[in-house]
Design a protein around this motif. Sequence first.
Motif, mmCIF file in Angstrom:
data_model
loop_
_atom_site.group_PDB
_atom_site.id
_atom_site.type_symbol
_atom_site.label_atom_id
_atom_site.label_comp_id
_atom_site.label_asym_id
_atom_site.label_seq_id
_atom_site.Cartn_x
_atom_site.Cartn_y
_atom_site.Cartn_z
ATOM 1 N N GLN A 425 37.557 32.349 27.675
ATOM 2 C CA GLN A 425 37.355 33.164 28.865
ATOM 3 C C GLN A 425 38.371 32.732 29.916
ATOM 4 O OE1 GLN A 425 33.003 32.393 29.371
ATOM 5 N NE2 GLN A 425 32.859 34.607 29.572
ATOM 6 N N MET A 426 38.968 33.687 30.581
ATOM 7 C CA MET A 426 39.941 33.408 31.641
ATOM 8 C C MET A 426 39.218 33.431 32.986
ATOM 9 S SD MET A 426 43.214 32.876 32.206
ATOM 10 C CE MET A 426 44.163 33.650 30.888
ATOM 11 N N ILE A 427 39.381 32.359 33.754
ATOM 12 C CA ILE A 427 38.759 32.288 35.078
ATOM 13 C C ILE A 427 39.477 33.258 36.005
ATOM 14 C CG2 ILE A 427 38.138 30.793 36.996
ATOM 15 C CD1 ILE A 427 38.373 28.433 35.059
ATOM 16 N N THR A 428 38.734 34.214 36.531
ATOM 17 C CA THR A 428 39.318 35.308 37.309
ATOM 18 C C THR A 428 38.603 35.428 38.650
ATOM 19 O OG1 THR A 428 39.832 36.473 35.259
ATOM 20 C CG2 THR A 428 39.849 37.770 37.286
ATOM 21 N N ALA A 429 39.369 35.449 39.726
ATOM 22 C CA ALA A 429 38.805 35.568 41.076
ATOM 23 C C ALA A 429 39.034 36.969 41.617
ATOM 24 C CB ALA A 429 39.439 34.539 42.001
ATOM 25 N N VAL A 430 37.986 37.552 42.206
ATOM 26 C CA VAL A 430 38.063 38.853 42.871
ATOM 27 C C VAL A 430 37.699 38.620 44.342
ATOM 28 C CG1 VAL A 430 37.209 41.209 42.947
ATOM 29 C CG2 VAL A 430 37.455 40.034 40.741
ATOM 30 N N VAL A 431 38.630 38.969 45.238
ATOM 31 C CA VAL A 431 38.498 38.576 46.643
ATOM 32 C C VAL A 431 38.532 39.794 47.556
ATOM 33 C CG1 VAL A 431 39.529 37.201 48.501
ATOM 34 C CG2 VAL A 431 39.668 36.396 46.126
ATOM 35 N N LYS A 432 37.637 39.785 48.528
ATOM 36 C CA LYS A 432 37.685 40.740 49.630
ATOM 37 C C LYS A 432 38.052 39.963 50.887
ATOM 38 C CE LYS A 432 34.893 43.885 52.436
ATOM 39 N NZ LYS A 432 33.538 44.429 52.690
ATOM 40 N N GLY A 433 39.176 40.319 51.504
ATOM 41 C CA GLY A 433 39.637 39.590 52.684
ATOM 42 C C GLY A 433 41.153 39.635 52.781
ATOM 43 N N SER A 434 41.706 39.013 53.813
ATOM 44 C CA SER A 434 43.146 39.078 54.063
ATOM 45 C C SER A 434 43.895 37.828 53.620
ATOM 46 C CB SER A 434 43.394 39.309 55.557
ATOM 47 O OG SER A 434 42.823 38.257 56.319
ATOM 48 N N ALA A 435 43.198 36.844 53.049
ATOM 49 C CA ALA A 435 43.866 35.625 52.574
ATOM 50 C C ALA A 435 44.802 35.963 51.415
ATOM 51 C CB ALA A 435 42.833 34.600 52.144
ATOM 52 N N SER A 436 45.921 35.262 51.335
ATOM 53 C CA SER A 436 46.879 35.510 50.262
ATOM 54 C C SER A 436 46.536 34.690 49.023
ATOM 55 C CB SER A 436 48.290 35.147 50.725
ATOM 56 O OG SER A 436 48.407 33.730 50.871
ATOM 57 N N LYS A 437 47.069 35.142 47.888
ATOM 58 C CA LYS A 437 46.841 34.416 46.632
ATOM 59 C C LYS A 437 47.407 33.005 46.731
ATOM 60 C CE LYS A 437 49.175 35.602 42.881
ATOM 61 N NZ LYS A 437 49.572 36.353 41.663
ATOM 62 N N TYR A 458 42.500 39.063 41.825
ATOM 63 C CA TYR A 458 42.455 40.477 42.198
ATOM 64 C C TYR A 458 41.903 40.596 43.615
ATOM 65 C CZ TYR A 458 43.089 41.448 37.224
ATOM 66 O OH TYR A 458 43.587 41.503 35.938
ATOM 67 N N PHE A 459 42.371 41.631 44.323
ATOM 68 C CA PHE A 459 41.938 41.842 45.702
ATOM 69 C C PHE A 459 41.374 43.250 45.848
ATOM 70 C CE2 PHE A 459 43.558 37.975 47.606
ATOM 71 C CZ PHE A 459 44.430 37.532 46.619
ATOM 72 N N VAL A 460 40.239 43.350 46.516
ATOM 73 C CA VAL A 460 39.535 44.631 46.637
ATOM 74 C C VAL A 460 39.252 44.934 48.107
ATOM 75 C CG1 VAL A 460 38.468 44.501 44.358
ATOM 76 C CG2 VAL A 460 37.282 43.479 46.320
ATOM 77 N N GLU A 461 39.188 46.249 48.400
ATOM 78 C CA GLU A 461 38.804 46.676 49.750
ATOM 79 C C GLU A 461 37.298 46.545 49.935
ATOM 80 O OE1 GLU A 461 42.634 47.245 50.772
ATOM 81 O OE2 GLU A 461 40.907 47.457 52.107
ATOM 82 N N GLU A 462 36.553 46.851 48.867
ATOM 83 C CA GLU A 462 35.100 46.745 48.903
ATOM 84 C C GLU A 462 34.609 46.040 47.643
ATOM 85 O OE1 GLU A 462 33.099 47.387 51.356
ATOM 86 O OE2 GLU A 462 34.666 48.234 52.651
ATOM 87 N N MET A 463 33.671 45.131 47.802
ATOM 88 C CA MET A 463 33.102 44.421 46.667
ATOM 89 C C MET A 463 31.916 45.221 46.129
ATOM 90 S SD MET A 463 33.648 41.522 44.999
ATOM 91 C CE MET A 463 34.365 40.319 46.131
ATOM 92 N N PRO A 464 31.860 45.507 44.836
ATOM 93 C CA PRO A 464 30.716 46.244 44.288
ATOM 94 C C PRO A 464 29.436 45.423 44.397
ATOM 95 C CG PRO A 464 32.122 45.425 42.520
ATOM 96 C CD PRO A 464 32.858 45.175 43.800
#
Length: 487
Positions: A425-437, A458-464
Amino acid sequence: MGITSTYAEHAKNTPNKIAIQTYNQKLNYLEWHEQVGKTAKWFHSLPSTNKTIGIYLPNGIPFLQLFAGASAAGWVAVPFDLKWKETELHNRINLSSPSLLITTQDMYQKLRKIYPNVMLWEDCLKKIKQECFTESGMIDGDLPFYMGFTSGSTGNPKAFIRSHTSWVESFQCNRVDLQIEEFDHVLIPGTMIHSHFLYGAISTLFLGGTVYVLEKFSPTQTLSFMHTYPISVVYLVPTMIEALLKEDDLIEKPVKMVSSGAKWEDDSKRRMRKKFPYLSLYELFGASELSFITVLTDQQHKQKPESVGKPCLNVDIQIRCSNQQLAKPNEIGKIYVKSNMMFMGYLHANHQTLQSIEDENGWITVHDMGYLDEDGYLYISGRENQMILYGGINIFPEEIETVLSSHKNVNMVAVVGIVDSYWGQMITAVVKGSASKKELRGLCRKKLASYKVPRKWYFVEEMPLMSSGKIDRVQIKEMIERKLVRL
């Protein structure tokens, strides 16, 4: 009976047989027995209230000598990962409260910053050599000897304790389930902070085989040892197997591979057989708290390739529905296990007592979900919690999420495991906010061990979200798989 109780017999019957071989050092069983005995006597001489020793050393004979010597003296050995960051190390030291931490010169200052009772291995060895060898007394099998760490659902570390009996009982599984005997030559290529590799070394020494230890994993050196020495057994995790597959080499002699930590994929097994024509595969499913649960052999894999095998020696399994009724064959439920190999409990840091998770009839669950088929084979459907299996290592996303959430420009974050052919499994981060990778990766590298840093971002405008307001992790995974989120 203790985990070192057979050393005297091996020293008497096969004194010149090699017990441990490393790249530049080897010990026969007479030497190994005497070194462990002297180390145990040195431990007896130390003033201590809780008899707990922290080991902060790389793989090698010193690591095993301290671990075995402490166990023979009735102490509890606590291995610490050299990859842990200062905060992670500090938390685990506070939790385990060792009487003494032993390390090498190059790591001494790092430890002295966070713990006062640190001693150099070189100084310990001088004192150990001055001890007169005497045979150790019998160890009560109910005594604790090993403390390891696993993360809880909050991401905070939990310390688990094992008794001598829990491992001695497991050693019988080596003979019966894995067909490993005293004439085997066993290669341990992985770090012994991982209990799969530590167990592989200690169980081999108990049975009277020969252990070969690498200081750290290297596919080239692993294959070199297999060419140079009469290696018959190799302990691995799937990530290591993938690394071996990338090497242009062929091992044309019988070898048994014992894998644990994640499901060994069919395609990987097929490719391994091309590089190892005389290969025998054994796939273990277990848990830190439960030890061995099931094993899948070569022949069983041909019959039930999707299963994790049948119960190991003297292991009972139940699948329970949410109402605690026993599930029917092929009905998914929570997996409960009962055996003599289970841990003693979790350590409560505040009052140094143990919390057992056994029910009134001696059954334990670590909240894995699955089912048994009509032939008694176990299948894993998933984990009730959100634990990620990355390269054979159990990682809880909550720990990583806590670090990421501490950044002022992160509004919401979810960490999930995405299926990966190499890592499991690949550890994957999904972020809502203005912080950079770049900022977030740097924060993780500062606060977490390297293997816990997300590999994809990954960066999202809205988190499900679900109706309860909690993050919908299932939808997040679907969004990633369907490429509906931006990198």
